[in-house]
Design a protein around this motif. Structure first.
Motif, PDB file in Angstrom:
ATOM      1  N   LYS A 120       0.850  -1.190   0.000  1.00 10.78           N
ATOM      2  CA  LYS A 120       0.000   0.000   0.000  1.00 10.78           C
ATOM      3  C   LYS A 120       0.891   1.248   0.000  1.00 10.78           C
ATOM      4  O   LYS A 120       1.816   1.361   0.796  1.00 10.78           O
ATOM      5  CB  LYS A 120      -0.889   0.014   1.236  1.00 10.78           C
ATOM      6  N   ILE A 121       0.601   2.160  -0.884  1.00 12.03           N
ATOM      7  CA  ILE A 121       1.345   3.422  -0.948  1.00 12.03           C
ATOM      8  C   ILE A 121       0.591   4.440  -0.113  1.00 12.03           C
ATOM      9  O   ILE A 121      -0.545   4.787  -0.411  1.00 12.03           O
ATOM     10  CB  ILE A 121       1.487   3.917  -2.399  1.00 12.03           C
ATOM     11  N   ASP A 122       1.219   4.900   0.963  1.00 10.20           N
ATOM     12  CA  ASP A 122       0.573   5.906   1.800  1.00 10.20           C
ATOM     13  C   ASP A 122       1.227   7.275   1.648  1.00 10.20           C
ATOM     14  O   ASP A 122       0.673   8.278   2.060  1.00 10.20           O
ATOM     15  CB  ASP A 122       0.528   5.477   3.264  1.00 10.20           C
ATOM     16  N   LYS A 123       2.409   7.320   1.051  1.00  9.85           N
ATOM     17  CA  LYS A 123       3.095   8.587   0.780  1.00  9.85           C
ATOM     18  C   LYS A 123       3.874   8.437  -0.518  1.00  9.85           C
ATOM     19  O   LYS A 123       4.411   7.375  -0.797  1.00  9.85           O
ATOM     20  CB  LYS A 123       4.076   8.926   1.901  1.00  9.85           C
ATOM     21  N   ALA A 124       3.920   9.494  -1.276  1.00  7.12           N
ATOM     22  CA  ALA A 124       4.688   9.476  -2.516  1.00  7.12           C
ATOM     23  C   ALA A 124       5.320  10.840  -2.728  1.00  7.12           C
ATOM     24  O   ALA A 124       4.754  11.860  -2.350  1.00  7.12           O
ATOM     25  CB  ALA A 124       3.796   9.137  -3.704  1.00  7.12           C
ATOM     26  N   PHE A 125       6.487  10.834  -3.313  1.00 12.86           N
ATOM     27  CA  PHE A 125       7.164  12.074  -3.670  1.00 12.86           C
ATOM     28  C   PHE A 125       7.317  12.084  -5.179  1.00 12.86           C
ATOM     29  O   PHE A 125       7.798  11.118  -5.760  1.00 12.86           O
ATOM     30  CB  PHE A 125       8.544  12.160  -3.015  1.00 12.86           C
ATOM     31  N   ILE A 126       6.882  13.149  -5.788  1.00  6.35           N
ATOM     32  CA  ILE A 126       7.026  13.288  -7.227  1.00  6.35           C
ATOM     33  C   ILE A 126       7.945  14.475  -7.464  1.00  6.35           C
ATOM     34  O   ILE A 126       7.648  15.589  -7.060  1.00  6.35           O
ATOM     35  CB  ILE A 126       5.667  13.510  -7.922  1.00  6.35           C
ATOM     36  N   GLY A 127       9.052  14.218  -8.072  1.00  5.69           N
ATOM     37  CA  GLY A 127      10.011  15.277  -8.357  1.00  5.69           C
ATOM     38  C   GLY A 127      10.392  15.238  -9.822  1.00  5.69           C
ATOM     39  O   GLY A 127       9.999  14.349 -10.572  1.00  5.69           O
TER      40      GLY A 127
END
Length: 108
Positions: A46-53
Motif C-alpha cells: 500500500k502506498i501511503d506517501k509518494a514524492f514526485i520530483g
C-alpha cells in the motif's frame, strides 16, 4: 537512487542474492528504513506517501500522468509547494529560476 528501483510488477529485493556485501547491506538498510521485507510483490504494498520530483530533463508528459494519478488525493499543500518554488527560483538556481505553473492555474 536508480539502482534501487523495482518494476511495479516485480518484488522487493532480497539482500541475500547480492554478491557484493556492501550492496547487500545497503539493500537491507533500505528495506528496514521502509518497513519492508525481501521478496514482497510490489503490487501488494500500500502506498501511503509518494514524492514526485523532476529534474532538468523531466518530460512534461510524465508530470501530467503523475498529476492524473494523484488527482483527488491529499497533497503536501501549498507550504511544501511554495517552499520548493522559493528554493527553485532563488537559492538552488542562483536566482536564475523562472516561473512554474501551479496545478490550480496560478503561477509559482
Amino acid at each position: 537512487s536508480p539502482q534501487d528501483t523495482v518494476n511495479i510488477e516485480g518484488k522487493t529485493p532480497d539482500p541475500s542474492t547480492f554478491d557484493d556485501p556492501q550492496r547487500a547491506a545497503g539493500v537491507e538498510r533500505a528495506l528496514k528504513y521502509m518497513g519492508l521485507e525481501p521478496n514482497v510483490p510490489m503490487e501488494s504494498i500500500k502506498i501511503d506517501k509518494a514524492f514526485i520530483g523532476s529534474c532538468t530533463n523531466a518530460r512534461v508528459e510524465d508530470v501530467r500522468l503523475a498529476a492524473m494519478v494523484a488527482k483527488g488525493k491529499k497533497s503536501g499543500g501549498r507550504r511544501v509547494r511554495d517552499g520548493g518554488a522559493r528554493e527553485w527560483a532563488g537559492e538552488a538556481a542562483g536566482g536564475g529560476g523562472g516561473p512554474g505553473r501551479d496545478p490550480e492555474g496560478g503561477w509559482l
